[in-house]
Motif scaffolding. Structure first.
Motif, PDB file in Angstrom:
ATOM      1  N   LEU A  80       0.852  -1.195   0.000  1.00  0.00           N
ATOM      2  CA  LEU A  80       0.000   0.000   0.000  1.00  0.00           C
ATOM      3  C   LEU A  80       0.887   1.243   0.000  1.00  0.00           C
ATOM      4  CD1 LEU A  80      -2.813   1.403   0.356  1.00  0.00           C
ATOM      5  CD2 LEU A  80      -2.412   1.255   2.832  1.00  0.00           C
ATOM      6  N   LEU A  81       0.795   2.033  -1.051  1.00  0.00           N
ATOM      7  CA  LEU A  81       1.533   3.298  -1.116  1.00  0.00           C
ATOM      8  C   LEU A  81       0.671   4.375  -0.488  1.00  0.00           C
ATOM      9  CD1 LEU A  81       2.855   3.142  -4.803  1.00  0.00           C
ATOM     10  CD2 LEU A  81       3.886   2.192  -2.726  1.00  0.00           C
ATOM     11  N   LYS A  82       1.222   5.083   0.476  1.00  0.00           N
ATOM     12  CA  LYS A  82       0.434   6.070   1.220  1.00  0.00           C
ATOM     13  C   LYS A  82       1.054   7.460   1.045  1.00  0.00           C
ATOM     14  CE  LYS A  82      -1.401   8.508   4.545  1.00  0.00           C
ATOM     15  NZ  LYS A  82      -0.938   9.870   4.230  1.00  0.00           N
ATOM     16  N   PRO A  83       0.606   8.201   0.017  1.00  0.00           N
ATOM     17  CA  PRO A  83       1.102   9.567  -0.169  1.00  0.00           C
ATOM     18  C   PRO A  83       0.463  10.523   0.833  1.00  0.00           C
ATOM     19  CG  PRO A  83      -0.588   9.081  -1.790  1.00  0.00           C
ATOM     20  CD  PRO A  83      -0.397   7.821  -0.986  1.00  0.00           C
ATOM     21  N   ASN A  84       0.907  11.747   0.838  1.00  0.00           N
ATOM     22  CA  ASN A  84       0.307  12.785   1.681  1.00  0.00           C
ATOM     23  C   ASN A  84      -0.568  13.676   0.807  1.00  0.00           C
ATOM     24  OD1 ASN A  84      -0.315  15.115   3.113  1.00  0.00           O
ATOM     25  ND2 ASN A  84       1.674  15.243   4.116  1.00  0.00           N
ATOM     26  N   LEU A  85      -1.884  13.585   1.026  1.00  0.00           N
ATOM     27  CA  LEU A  85      -2.840  14.434   0.290  1.00  0.00           C
ATOM     28  C   LEU A  85      -3.705  15.177   1.302  1.00  0.00           C
ATOM     29  CD1 LEU A  85      -4.003  11.858  -2.441  1.00  0.00           C
ATOM     30  CD2 LEU A  85      -2.158  13.528  -2.589  1.00  0.00           C
ATOM     31  N   VAL A  86      -3.064  15.794   2.274  1.00  0.00           N
ATOM     32  CA  VAL A  86      -3.789  16.307   3.435  1.00  0.00           C
ATOM     33  C   VAL A  86      -4.887  17.301   3.067  1.00  0.00           C
ATOM     34  CG1 VAL A  86      -1.976  18.011   3.881  1.00  0.00           C
ATOM     35  CG2 VAL A  86      -3.565  17.425   5.695  1.00  0.00           C
ATOM     36  N   GLU A  87      -4.568  18.255   2.227  1.00  0.00           N
ATOM     37  CA  GLU A  87      -5.548  19.295   1.873  1.00  0.00           C
ATOM     38  C   GLU A  87      -5.142  19.859   0.518  1.00  0.00           C
ATOM     39  OE1 GLU A  87      -6.228  22.180   5.051  1.00  0.00           O
ATOM     40  OE2 GLU A  87      -6.877  23.667   3.602  1.00  0.00           O
ATOM     41  N   PRO A  88      -5.203  19.046  -0.519  1.00  0.00           N
ATOM     42  CA  PRO A  88      -4.615  19.453  -1.809  1.00  0.00           C
ATOM     43  C   PRO A  88      -5.205  20.744  -2.348  1.00  0.00           C
ATOM     44  CG  PRO A  88      -5.212  17.134  -1.836  1.00  0.00           C
ATOM     45  CD  PRO A  88      -5.808  17.723  -0.590  1.00  0.00           C
ATOM     46  N   SER A  89      -4.335  21.520  -2.961  1.00  0.00           N
ATOM     47  CA  SER A  89      -4.756  22.780  -3.564  1.00  0.00           C
ATOM     48  C   SER A  89      -3.908  23.036  -4.801  1.00  0.00           C
ATOM     49  CB  SER A  89      -4.573  23.931  -2.571  1.00  0.00           C
ATOM     50  OG  SER A  89      -4.681  25.170  -3.242  1.00  0.00           O
ATOM     51  N   ARG A  90      -4.585  23.464  -5.858  1.00  0.00           N
ATOM     52  CA  ARG A  90      -3.848  23.849  -7.071  1.00  0.00           C
ATOM     53  C   ARG A  90      -2.838  24.935  -6.770  1.00  0.00           C
ATOM     54  NH1 ARG A  90      -8.228  26.824  -9.607  1.00  0.00           N
ATOM     55  NH2 ARG A  90      -8.921  26.856  -7.462  1.00  0.00           N
ATOM     56  N   LEU A  91      -3.151  25.734  -5.741  1.00  0.00           N
ATOM     57  CA  LEU A  91      -2.306  26.875  -5.424  1.00  0.00           C
ATOM     58  C   LEU A  91      -1.062  26.472  -4.654  1.00  0.00           C
ATOM     59  CD1 LEU A  91      -5.231  29.183  -4.206  1.00  0.00           C
ATOM     60  CD2 LEU A  91      -4.154  29.144  -6.472  1.00  0.00           C
ATOM     61  N   ASP A 107     -14.351  15.294   0.952  1.00  0.00           N
ATOM     62  CA  ASP A 107     -14.670  14.800  -0.392  1.00  0.00           C
ATOM     63  C   ASP A 107     -13.370  14.307  -1.028  1.00  0.00           C
ATOM     64  OD1 ASP A 107     -15.397  14.324  -2.989  1.00  0.00           O
ATOM     65  OD2 ASP A 107     -16.505  16.205  -3.251  1.00  0.00           O
ATOM     66  N   THR A 108     -13.124  13.031  -0.890  1.00  0.00           N
ATOM     67  CA  THR A 108     -11.852  12.470  -1.354  1.00  0.00           C
ATOM     68  C   THR A 108     -11.679  12.626  -2.861  1.00  0.00           C
ATOM     69  OG1 THR A 108     -12.043  10.843   0.424  1.00  0.00           O
ATOM     70  CG2 THR A 108     -10.377  10.429  -1.249  1.00  0.00           C
ATOM     71  N   GLU A 109     -12.773  12.506  -3.595  1.00  0.00           N
ATOM     72  CA  GLU A 109     -12.679  12.666  -5.054  1.00  0.00           C
ATOM     73  C   GLU A 109     -12.157  14.067  -5.384  1.00  0.00           C
ATOM     74  OE1 GLU A 109     -16.422  12.383  -7.097  1.00  0.00           O
ATOM     75  OE2 GLU A 109     -15.491  12.565  -9.061  1.00  0.00           O
ATOM     76  N   GLN A 110     -12.619  15.057  -4.640  1.00  0.00           N
ATOM     77  CA  GLN A 110     -12.145  16.423  -4.858  1.00  0.00           C
ATOM     78  C   GLN A 110     -10.650  16.528  -4.538  1.00  0.00           C
ATOM     79  OE1 GLN A 110     -14.382  18.757  -6.022  1.00  0.00           O
ATOM     80  NE2 GLN A 110     -12.709  20.218  -6.327  1.00  0.00           N
ATOM     81  N   ALA A 111     -10.222  15.869  -3.477  1.00  0.00           N
ATOM     82  CA  ALA A 111      -8.797  15.893  -3.115  1.00  0.00           C
ATOM     83  C   ALA A 111      -7.948  15.261  -4.213  1.00  0.00           C
ATOM     84  CB  ALA A 111      -8.580  15.167  -1.788  1.00  0.00           C
ATOM     85  N   LEU A 112      -8.458  14.186  -4.786  1.00  0.00           N
ATOM     86  CA  LEU A 112      -7.703  13.525  -5.854  1.00  0.00           C
ATOM     87  C   LEU A 112      -7.627  14.406  -7.100  1.00  0.00           C
ATOM     88  CD1 LEU A 112      -9.041   9.873  -5.510  1.00  0.00           C
ATOM     89  CD2 LEU A 112      -6.749  10.683  -4.983  1.00  0.00           C
ATOM     90  N   MET A 113      -8.700  15.124  -7.372  1.00  0.00           N
ATOM     91  CA  MET A 113      -8.692  16.017  -8.538  1.00  0.00           C
ATOM     92  C   MET A 113      -7.733  17.178  -8.314  1.00  0.00           C
ATOM     93  SD  MET A 113     -12.806  16.025  -9.201  1.00  0.00           S
ATOM     94  CE  MET A 113     -12.808  17.451 -10.270  1.00  0.00           C
ATOM     95  N   GLU A 114      -7.825  17.797  -7.144  1.00  0.00           N
ATOM     96  CA  GLU A 114      -7.005  18.981  -6.849  1.00  0.00           C
ATOM     97  C   GLU A 114      -5.518  18.658  -6.876  1.00  0.00           C
ATOM     98  OE1 GLU A 114      -7.578  22.239  -6.064  1.00  0.00           O
ATOM     99  OE2 GLU A 114      -9.746  22.185  -6.303  1.00  0.00           O
ATOM    100  N   SER A 115      -5.186  17.464  -6.396  1.00  0.00           N
ATOM    101  CA  SER A 115      -3.773  17.099  -6.283  1.00  0.00           C
ATOM    102  C   SER A 115      -3.178  16.619  -7.588  1.00  0.00           C
ATOM    103  CB  SER A 115      -3.623  15.993  -5.239  1.00  0.00           C
ATOM    104  OG  SER A 115      -4.352  14.846  -5.648  1.00  0.00           O
ATOM    105  N   GLU A 132      -5.662  11.851 -12.031  1.00  0.00           N
ATOM    106  CA  GLU A 132      -5.193  11.692 -13.409  1.00  0.00           C
ATOM    107  C   GLU A 132      -3.963  10.783 -13.476  1.00  0.00           C
ATOM    108  OE1 GLU A 132      -5.096  15.637 -14.917  1.00  0.00           O
ATOM    109  OE2 GLU A 132      -4.996  14.967 -16.997  1.00  0.00           O
ATOM    110  N   ALA A 133      -3.069  10.986 -12.517  1.00  0.00           N
ATOM    111  CA  ALA A 133      -1.829  10.195 -12.505  1.00  0.00           C
ATOM    112  C   ALA A 133      -2.136   8.712 -12.316  1.00  0.00           C
ATOM    113  CB  ALA A 133      -0.913  10.690 -11.385  1.00  0.00           C
ATOM    114  N   LEU A 134      -3.076   8.410 -11.461  1.00  0.00           N
ATOM    115  CA  LEU A 134      -3.409   7.008 -11.227  1.00  0.00           C
ATOM    116  C   LEU A 134      -4.101   6.400 -12.438  1.00  0.00           C
ATOM    117  CD1 LEU A 134      -4.584   6.978  -7.487  1.00  0.00           C
ATOM    118  CD2 LEU A 134      -2.322   6.525  -8.443  1.00  0.00           C
ATOM    119  N   GLN A 135      -4.925   7.207 -13.100  1.00  0.00           N
ATOM    120  CA  GLN A 135      -5.566   6.704 -14.321  1.00  0.00           C
ATOM    121  C   GLN A 135      -4.518   6.371 -15.374  1.00  0.00           C
ATOM    122  OE1 GLN A 135      -8.371   9.793 -15.290  1.00  0.00           O
ATOM    123  NE2 GLN A 135      -9.981   8.930 -14.015  1.00  0.00           N
TER     124      GLN A 135
END
Lengths: 346, 323
Positions: free
Chosen positions: A85-96, A132-140, A144-147
């Motif tokens: 299991l790879l566990k990255p840090n996606l605590v509060e992703p932001s484009r900014l 909203d985990t889906e939102q976190a995945l999009m923001e980070s 897309e990378a996993l796809q």
């Protein structure tokens, strides 16, 4: 403010963990029963930490990670056919603020390394602030990378959970509820971003494992952990998760008011190690922070792994020439983190 | 990235989703996961919205079976907490009662009015822990809303859910509802939007997030006068609608923006089709997720969504955040 309900996080006894859960819990209980003897014995061993410099997100990260793990005497045979299991840090992703979260390219590279070793790889995270985990995945950019690499994602915030005994016992929690993917993993790879932390001083591979704690049970933020002490719960979670190693994204890092609002700092580093305490101690040194001043590292030292320089075997680059002080908030609780009274920011 | 051209029309998608919901209202957060209170509650609300009575009954009864003797519903249905999903269960029961009043209370065993009243009793009986005021945090840490987990501080989303539940169930004037509204106003960011619960930490202003921001606006649906901080949050959400949004966030943002335009004379239609179709397509690519689909289904109802079926509420100027 009274309430008739017992705090479920502290009062409930472990129910019926599955076989893997039982193995995890049993191993942890055995470790606890053996007490300091087991932990000290384990900590007496030296640990290797690999540092690679001149790294970039367009470079050969697969080779770097693979070489680093092998240099740290990681045996790929131990994970062949096993769940990683790879566990990255996606605590509060932001484009900014891409310097806040583990870069998607580093995750892709790690996927390729472990797939190349015939492991059954998944990526999972329980973002700490974003429900909203889906939102976190999009923001980070991780979605897309996993796809791109046809990799599934384990949502650790909402997955089925099971109790596992708290093997560390530094805090009052009797047990932790872990998601299925964590309990069933044969190896958890902590993949933090190298950055400062406005409470702890820095956050690394050990603190990153807060993300294996499910929000559905602990909230957003995981306030139960805060109320039980951040250093203590970091220590306990690490003591209670099974086999762990670390791959650190130290390329574009964060200094100042981390872990969320800090500013970018390029270090161009990848750190790899099979002991998270040793990796975090080395990361601290690179940031010009004294490892023993980081509360959770002080707690983990000589129990979960070494932080003394002479007990960490350096692979790849030596850390001393690479030290580049990270700006730290000029706050009372952070001023003691380094030997010199410098590189503070308000 | 998702293909913007759906191979089915929105109407066809809604039709398909109703069939799916009707066939299986008891769901978890993802396929293969155990049933959980939040997905079941939204299944019940969506089923009520589309007149799927049997599915709504099944979901509402599932929640009643999970309700403990104190009136609480655990998010993992038969666990011992946390109980933040109690608010959503209350909304689900009340929604059913409004749609089918006779059926809601005809059986002594399945009396939904009793269920939501007990739920509200539970909610009013506990709250978040206060934190001693200090210069670390920018928000008023003495205001009591609701925590995610008992024994911890009040946070924004559970407080918004509880306030919405109290308003749905006829408790808008309860002191805890009034304090919850104060808390939500206090925690809006100066330029609009809300973080998960803080405003400033160690002197730095935090970033707004879509989901808690939208939930706050929905919790203030039909509250007049609309507090200035909530107006600012609406502006933040309006600006954000132009970029891709995940399904759950989008559903709440759509509800929030429909609420924002509720009483406007020139109720020019907000363009929701593109973001809705994008979210639907994205789900088709990454995973079929009934919970997220139910939330989109609910949002597609726009003004007819039961989430927005609350009575107007007038608050005194001193409470409205206009100081």
């Amino acid at each position: 403010m009274s309430d008739p309900h017992p705090n479920n996080e502290t009062a409930a006894s472990p129910s019926q963990p599955d076989r893997r859960g039982f193995l995890v819990a049993t191993a942890a209980t055995a470790a606890t029963a053996a007490g300091a003897g087991y932990l000290v014995h384990r900590s007496q061993r030296k640990s290797s930490v690999f540092i690679a410099r001149h790294q970039s997100y367009t470079g050969e990260l697969v080779r770097t990670i693979r070489d680093g793990l092998l240099a740290c005497e990681f045996d790929p045979g131990t994970i062949r056919g096993k769940r990683v299991l790879l566990k990255p840090n996606l605590v509060e992703p932001s484009r900014l603020s891409p310097q806040m979260t583990t870069h998607p390219i580093v995750i892709q590279a790690a996927v390729e390394v472990f797939r190349g070793w015939d492991a059954d790889v998944t990526v999972g995270e329980g973002p700490g602030h974003v429900r909203d985990t889906e939102q976190a995945l999009m923001e980070s950019g991780v979605m897309e990378a996993l796809q791109e690499v046809r990799m599934s994602f384990e949502d650790l915030n909402y997955q089925e959970i099971r109790p596992v005994a708290n093997a560390g016992k530094a805090c009052d929690l009797k047990q932790f509820y872990f998601p299925r993917a964590v309990i069933e993993a044969d190896l958890v790879v902590s993949m933090p971003k190298m950055k400062t932390h406005h409470w702890m001083g820095m956050t690394g591979a050990m603190k990153n494992l807060y993300g294996v704690i499910p929000g559905i049970k602990y909230g957003w933020p995981k306030n139960v952990l805060h109320f039980n002490g951040i250093p203590q719960t970091v220590y306990d979670i690490n003591a209670s998760v099974g086999r762990r190693i670390a791959i650190v994204d130290g390329i574009d890092c964060m200094e100042g008011d981390g872990p969320i609002l800090g500013t970018p700092k390029n270090m161009g580093l990848i750190l790899v190690g099979t002991n998270l305490t040793a990796v975090d101690a080395t990361m601290a040194r690179l940031m010009d922070i004294l490892p023993d001043r980081i509360p959770y590292l002080a707690l983990a030292a000589n129990r979960l792994g070494p932080i003394d320089e002479n007990r960490i075997v350096q692979r790849g680059e030596q850390w001393q020439p690479l030290v580049d002080p990270f700006l730290i908030l000029d706050r009372k609780h952070l001023r003691k983190l380094r030997a010199t009274n410098s590189h503070f920011v308000t | 990235m998702p293909n913007q051209d759906m191979d089915v029309t929105l109407a066809d998608w809604i039709d398909q989703q109703q069939k799916r919901l009707n066939a299986q209202p008891i769901i978890g957060y993802a396929r293969g996961e155990p049933a959980a209170a939040e997905p079941v509650a939204f299944a019940a609300i969506s089923a009520s919205a589309y007149g799927l009575k049997e599915a709504a009954i099944e979901a509402c009864r599932c929640l009643i079976q999970a309700q403990n003797r104190h009136g609480a519903v655990s998010v993992n249905l038969h666990d011992q907490g946390p109980f933040w999903a109690t608010s959503l269960a209350a909304i689900a029961w009340r929604t059913f009662e409004q749609k089918w009043p006779d059926a809601a209370n005809e059986s002594a065993k399945w009396r939904y009015r009793d269920a939501y009243r007990r739920a509200i009793d539970f909610l009013t009986g506990f709250g978040g822990e206060k934190i001693e005021p200090n210069d670390t945090f920018g928000h008023d840490s003495q205001l009591v809303g609701w925590p995610w987990v008992q024994g911890t501080h009040s946070w924004l989303e559970p407080t918004a859910m509880a306030l919405l539940a109290m308003r749905h169930c006829g408790y808008a004037d309860h002191p805890r509802a009034i304090e919850a509204a104060e808390l939500l106003i206090d925690r809006q960011l100066p330029d609009g939007g809300a973080n998960y619960g803080n405003t400033f930490v160690l002197g730095q202003e935090l970033r707004p997030h879509l989901l808690p921001s939208a939930m706050c606006v929905v919790a203030f649906h039909r509250v007049t006068p609309r507090p200035e901080p909530i107006k600012a949050t609406i502006r933040y959400l309006q600006n954000e609608l132009n970029r891709p949004m995940a399904a759950i966030s989008l559903s709440w943002v759509m509800h929030a923006l429909v609420s924002a335009a509720w009483d406007e004379e020139d109720r020019s239609e907000i363009e929701f089709e593109w973001p809705l179709r994008s979210a639907i397509n994205r789900l088709r690519l990454i995973e079929e997720n009934p919970h997220r689909q139910n939330l989109l289904l609910l949002a597609a109802k726009t003004r007819e969504s039961p989430l927005l079926n609350v009575e107007p509420h007038r608050i005194a100027p001193a409470e409205s955040g206009v100081h």
